[in-house]
Design a protein around this motif. Structure first.
Motif, PDB file in Angstrom:
ATOM      1  N   ARG A 144      -9.180  21.200  12.961  1.00  0.00           N
ATOM      2  CA  ARG A 144      -9.355  21.371  14.407  1.00  0.00           C
ATOM      3  C   ARG A 144     -10.817  21.225  14.806  1.00  0.00           C
ATOM      4  N   GLN A 145     -11.721  21.776  14.013  1.00  0.00           N
ATOM      5  CA  GLN A 145     -13.143  21.645  14.313  1.00  0.00           C
ATOM      6  C   GLN A 145     -13.581  20.186  14.237  1.00  0.00           C
ATOM      7  N   THR A 146     -13.076  19.464  13.256  1.00  0.00           N
ATOM      8  CA  THR A 146     -13.443  18.056  13.110  1.00  0.00           C
ATOM      9  C   THR A 146     -12.964  17.253  14.311  1.00  0.00           C
ATOM     10  N   ARG A 147     -11.734  17.476  14.726  1.00  0.00           N
ATOM     11  CA  ARG A 147     -11.204  16.758  15.891  1.00  0.00           C
ATOM     12  C   ARG A 147     -11.985  17.113  17.154  1.00  0.00           C
ATOM     13  N   ALA A 148     -12.322  18.401  17.312  1.00  0.00           N
ATOM     14  CA  ALA A 148     -13.081  18.843  18.484  1.00  0.00           C
ATOM     15  C   ALA A 148     -14.489  18.240  18.478  1.00  0.00           C
ATOM     16  N   SER A 199      -5.541  16.183   9.478  1.00  0.00           N
ATOM     17  CA  SER A 199      -4.117  16.492   9.595  1.00  0.00           C
ATOM     18  C   SER A 199      -3.883  17.992   9.696  1.00  0.00           C
ATOM     19  N   SER A 200      -2.908  18.379  10.475  1.00  0.00           N
ATOM     20  CA  SER A 200      -2.558  19.802  10.587  1.00  0.00           C
ATOM     21  C   SER A 200      -1.574  20.212   9.497  1.00  0.00           C
ATOM     22  N   SER A 201      -1.316  19.316   8.553  1.00  0.00           N
ATOM     23  CA  SER A 201      -0.345  19.582   7.482  1.00  0.00           C
ATOM     24  C   SER A 201      -0.978  20.101   6.201  1.00  0.00           C
TER      25      SER A 201
END
Length: 84
Positions: free
Chosen positions: A5-9, A37-39
């Protein structure tokens, strides 16, 4: 360790695509997609490190506390100003 999530943000703050980050971090696009990935897919620690360094080099600061996680940008590098 940084999270997906931090990387995407961080990419969103910088306006970077996955392709741009992969290129700047010197990692494959597939590895970056696994990292984001969130997996909870397995990713080498060196991939996390290279991505973190590329984002920090662009002014991203990773925030982690008991209340959660986040990112902020402390300065935007203006590549056009550096070229002149």
């Amino acid at each position: 360790m940084i999270t997906a999530r931090q990387t995407r943000a961080a990419r969103a703050l910088l306006g970077w695509t996955q392709e741009t980050l992969a290129e700047k971090a010197l990692v494959s696009l597939t590895a970056l997609k696994r990292l984001e990935s969130s997996s909870d897919l397995k990713v080498f620690e060196s991939t996390f490190d290279q991505v973190r360094r590329a984002l920090e080099g662009a002014g991203i600061v990773f925030l982690n506390s008991g209340q959660g996680e986040g990112v902020m940008i402390v300065h935007a590098k203006d590549e056009s100003a550096q070229a002149g």
